[in-house]
Structure formats: structure tokens, C-alpha cells
Motif scaffolding. Sequence first.
Motif, mmCIF file in Angstrom:
data_model
loop_
_atom_site.group_PDB
_atom_site.id
_atom_site.type_symbol
_atom_site.label_atom_id
_atom_site.label_comp_id
_atom_site.label_asym_id
_atom_site.label_seq_id
_atom_site.Cartn_x
_atom_site.Cartn_y
_atom_site.Cartn_z
ATOM 1 N N LEU A 220 103.598 -80.183 23.871
ATOM 2 C CA LEU A 220 104.365 -80.234 23.310
ATOM 3 C C LEU A 220 105.076 -79.049 22.539
ATOM 4 C CD1 LEU A 220 102.739 -83.496 21.249
ATOM 5 C CD2 LEU A 220 104.555 -83.630 23.640
ATOM 6 N N PRO A 221 105.789 -78.519 23.045
ATOM 7 C CA PRO A 221 106.400 -77.594 21.813
ATOM 8 C C PRO A 221 106.674 -78.026 19.858
ATOM 9 C CG PRO A 221 107.837 -78.019 23.844
ATOM 10 C CD PRO A 221 106.525 -79.220 23.254
ATOM 11 N N ALA A 222 106.952 -77.233 18.888
ATOM 12 C CA ALA A 222 107.070 -77.390 18.371
ATOM 13 C C ALA A 222 107.229 -76.466 17.434
ATOM 14 C CB ALA A 222 105.576 -77.727 17.377
ATOM 15 N N THR A 223 108.192 -76.506 16.142
ATOM 16 C CA THR A 223 108.902 -75.963 15.696
ATOM 17 C C THR A 223 109.135 -76.117 14.270
ATOM 18 O OG1 THR A 223 111.103 -76.968 16.270
ATOM 19 C CG2 THR A 223 110.875 -75.223 17.484
ATOM 20 N N LEU A 224 109.034 -74.663 13.167
ATOM 21 C CA LEU A 224 109.354 -75.329 11.943
ATOM 22 C C LEU A 224 109.999 -73.984 11.188
ATOM 23 C CD1 LEU A 224 104.964 -74.252 11.714
ATOM 24 C CD2 LEU A 224 106.219 -76.149 12.001
ATOM 25 N N ILE B 93 108.551 -81.856 16.323
ATOM 26 C CA ILE B 93 107.097 -81.634 17.726
ATOM 27 C C ILE B 93 108.059 -82.177 18.699
ATOM 28 C CG2 ILE B 93 105.172 -83.519 18.344
ATOM 29 C CD1 ILE B 93 104.387 -81.279 16.662
ATOM 30 N N HIS B 94 108.528 -81.634 20.028
ATOM 31 C CA HIS B 94 109.179 -81.954 20.916
ATOM 32 C C HIS B 94 108.914 -82.792 21.756
ATOM 33 C CE1 HIS B 94 112.655 -78.503 18.691
ATOM 34 N NE2 HIS B 94 111.434 -78.638 18.619
ATOM 35 N N THR C 97 86.405 -72.659 27.314
ATOM 36 C CA THR C 97 86.659 -73.708 25.509
ATOM 37 C C THR C 97 87.194 -74.638 25.288
ATOM 38 O OG1 THR C 97 84.993 -72.503 24.965
ATOM 39 C CG2 THR C 97 85.801 -73.270 23.299
ATOM 40 N N LEU C 98 88.325 -74.311 25.620
ATOM 41 C CA LEU C 98 89.955 -75.046 25.365
ATOM 42 C C LEU C 98 90.312 -76.073 26.293
ATOM 43 C CD1 LEU C 98 92.755 -72.043 24.342
ATOM 44 C CD2 LEU C 98 91.815 -73.441 22.616
ATOM 45 N N ALA C 99 89.576 -76.059 27.572
ATOM 46 C CA ALA C 99 89.788 -76.351 28.353
ATOM 47 C C ALA C 99 88.967 -77.485 28.271
ATOM 48 C CB ALA C 99 89.511 -76.064 30.311
ATOM 49 N N ARG C 100 87.643 -77.409 27.618
ATOM 50 C CA ARG C 100 86.139 -78.515 27.479
ATOM 51 C C ARG C 100 87.509 -79.487 26.657
ATOM 52 N NH1 ARG C 100 83.012 -73.727 29.239
ATOM 53 N NH2 ARG C 100 82.678 -73.459 27.004
ATOM 54 N N ARG C 101 87.980 -78.676 25.569
ATOM 55 C CA ARG C 101 88.124 -79.765 24.112
ATOM 56 C C ARG C 101 88.999 -80.378 25.149
ATOM 57 N NH1 ARG C 101 84.107 -77.447 23.236
ATOM 58 N NH2 ARG C 101 83.948 -76.533 21.143
ATOM 59 N N LEU C 102 90.410 -80.115 25.410
ATOM 60 C CA LEU C 102 91.274 -81.092 25.857
ATOM 61 C C LEU C 102 90.530 -82.107 27.193
ATOM 62 C CD1 LEU C 102 93.379 -78.667 26.507
ATOM 63 C CD2 LEU C 102 94.009 -79.886 25.321
ATOM 64 N N ARG C 103 89.788 -81.808 27.791
ATOM 65 C CA ARG C 103 89.221 -83.064 28.902
ATOM 66 C C ARG C 103 88.464 -83.911 27.886
ATOM 67 N NH1 ARG C 103 87.275 -77.658 32.113
ATOM 68 N NH2 ARG C 103 89.290 -78.660 34.276
ATOM 69 N N SER C 104 87.883 -83.885 26.315
ATOM 70 C CA SER C 104 87.195 -84.219 25.869
ATOM 71 C C SER C 104 88.268 -84.980 24.933
ATOM 72 C CB SER C 104 86.902 -84.349 25.235
ATOM 73 O OG SER C 104 85.466 -83.470 25.584
ATOM 74 N N GLY C 105 89.878 -84.880 25.237
ATOM 75 C CA GLY C 105 90.895 -85.491 24.386
ATOM 76 C C GLY C 105 91.312 -85.180 23.230
ATOM 77 N N GLY C 106 90.994 -83.628 22.830
ATOM 78 C CA GLY C 106 90.779 -82.967 21.638
ATOM 79 C C GLY C 106 92.470 -82.352 21.911
ATOM 80 N N LEU C 107 92.426 -81.600 20.603
ATOM 81 C CA LEU C 107 94.023 -81.183 19.765
ATOM 82 C C LEU C 107 93.974 -79.603 19.904
ATOM 83 C CD1 LEU C 107 97.179 -80.953 18.827
ATOM 84 C CD2 LEU C 107 96.193 -81.309 16.568
ATOM 85 N N VAL C 108 94.777 -78.520 21.026
ATOM 86 C CA VAL C 108 94.957 -77.191 20.622
ATOM 87 C C VAL C 108 96.197 -77.054 20.307
ATOM 88 C CG1 VAL C 108 94.686 -75.440 22.305
ATOM 89 C CG2 VAL C 108 92.760 -77.206 23.149
ATOM 90 N N VAL D 210 99.511 -78.404 21.888
ATOM 91 C CA VAL D 210 100.328 -78.300 21.405
ATOM 92 C C VAL D 210 101.021 -76.271 20.808
ATOM 93 C CG1 VAL D 210 102.088 -77.786 18.188
ATOM 94 C CG2 VAL D 210 100.196 -79.758 19.554
ATOM 95 N N ALA D 211 102.695 -75.981 21.240
ATOM 96 C CA ALA D 211 102.862 -74.322 21.481
ATOM 97 C C ALA D 211 103.627 -74.514 20.258
ATOM 98 C CB ALA D 211 102.748 -74.256 22.624
ATOM 99 N N LEU D 212 103.619 -73.272 19.246
ATOM 100 C CA LEU D 212 104.720 -72.906 18.784
ATOM 101 C C LEU D 212 105.151 -71.683 18.249
ATOM 102 C CD1 LEU D 212 103.209 -73.344 15.414
ATOM 103 C CD2 LEU D 212 101.865 -73.615 16.779
#
Length: 301
Positions: free
Chosen positions: A231-235, A247-248, A180-191, A119-121
Motif C-alpha cells: 500500500l502506498p501512503a502520502t502525507l 492510504i492509497h 527479518t521484514l519477510a518473517r514479520r510479514l509472513r506472520s501478518g505484521g506491518l512493515v 506501507v511505502a511512503l
Amino acid sequence: MGAAQDKLVDGLYGLGWAGVKKLPEPAAVALGHRIADYVWKRRGKSVLRLESNLARVVPDATPEALRELSRAGMRSYMRYWMESFRLPTMDPKRFGTDVEMKDDHILREALATGRGVVVALPHLANWDLAGAWATGHIGVPLTTVAERLKPESLYDRFVAYRESLGMEVLPHSGGAAFGTLARRLRSGGLVCLVADRDLSASGVEVDFFGSTARMPAGPALLAQQTGAVLLPATLYYGDTPKLFGRIHPEVAVPKNGTRVEKTAVMTQALADVFAEGIAEHPEDWHMLQRLWLDDLEERAQ
């Protein structure tokens, strides 16, 4: 920054964490308004930079309207700090009532695929509260990156604060964060990554409100290398105590092109979504630093 100033800055933030969270919520809100208005009236560099940035977002605004917008912007910025100081003591049940996230089904469905989600915001409203909503309401561990602050003890406070909300925080510097971020994502995580400003040599140039700015390549590269959903997000705040957001739809990896070309297309797509959200709620965009390249060139002259 000298050792004495480091100690003073750290002490002031420590006082905020210790003191503000003990105040009744209405008192914290009133205090935030008083501090914001005081800083706004002083017309310091941060306020003037905020106005300059907002002038690009709202180019038709009169000087009077721009000043009022910057005042609202400083109040929004201080609201972020007042809320952040109080977040560690907030009942997690409130994350489901105090945060209203439109189209959150897009995030839930993306997580259900097991591909991992980025998620990028932008710096809109309270991204820490949004992160707490994800960990506390959706119930998903979250990994993010924080810039190392000076003094080091201040950075440690920020890390401890975000970790208390259920987030894993990685330092921006040092070079190990991406792996580390790549490993979290390959495990199905949320960044989750705040991604509307990157002045490094690796920043991707984008068209942003009609001028060139740089934004980080990380979100697009992570999606390409791991297969994660981007996924982009705005607040935004609005006129209520709630935090609102959206969530866009996914920014997909282009089928053709080099890695550099794909990254440029995806980062521009993020910038376009960010611009839409910022234009709708410019008072909630907390950009008190230089962003556009021509502003940086003026400083260098």
C-alpha cells in the motif's frame, strides 16, 4: 567526520531531545520557524538542493515563487524535527486526534486478511508521527528500517526514540533486514518503509516528474516473496496543527513477467502515487539531497 565532530553532533541532537520536548507546544513551533528561516536565509547547500528538487516538481514556478516554496519547505522540515523531539512525551490518545488518515479502512482491511502489509511512503511531512499513529491508534506493531547514521551514538538515539513509540527498527546495512521484514510479514505484521530514494546499485530506475530517478526495490520484492499487500501512503501538513495523510489502493503484483519486470512495474506505480502526493503538497517534501540521476552525473563530472 572526526571523533570531536561526532561528539558535537550527538550532543546537539541530545540537546534537542532533552530540551524541545520540555517546551510548551507554541514555543516549540515558534522556535522551529526561527531556525528554519535562519537556515533558509543562509542559502546553504541543503536549501539550494531543496529548491533544485522543487523546481522539477513545480517547473512553472518563478524564481521568487520557488524561493518562497523552499522557505515553506524548510519550515515544514523543521516542524518535522520539532514534532519528532516531542513525540516520545505525547499522550498516545492524541494520535487519534492529531492525525487524520483518509481511507485508513484500506489499511485495516488489508491487515485483517493476515497476509501482512507493506506501507511505502515518500519523505513527506512526518512519517514518524504516521508510524506512531499506526502503533498507538490502530494498535498494530510496526517494523521499519533506518539508515545507520554517524556518529553511532546518534543512530542509537534514533533507534531508541522510534522504539519508544512502539516500532521495531532494523539497520539498513548488514544484509539481514530483508529476511527479518519477510518473517514479520509472513506472520501478518506491518512493515513501513520510506521509499522515494535509493542510490544503490539495486535501486530501480523510475520516471519521476519527467526524469529518471532510483527508488528501492524492497517494497515490491517483499510483496512478491511474501504475498503481503503493498500500500502506498502520502502525507501532508496543511494549515492546521494536524498531520493529514491518505492510504492509497493496493499496488498488486503483476500476473506476468519476470521478477525484475514485476519489480519495475510495481516500483513505477509507487513512484506515480508519490509524485501525485508531492505535487499536491510540494512544501512538505523533505528531499534535501540529490535524487535524479542527471543531478548525480553533474556532481561526478
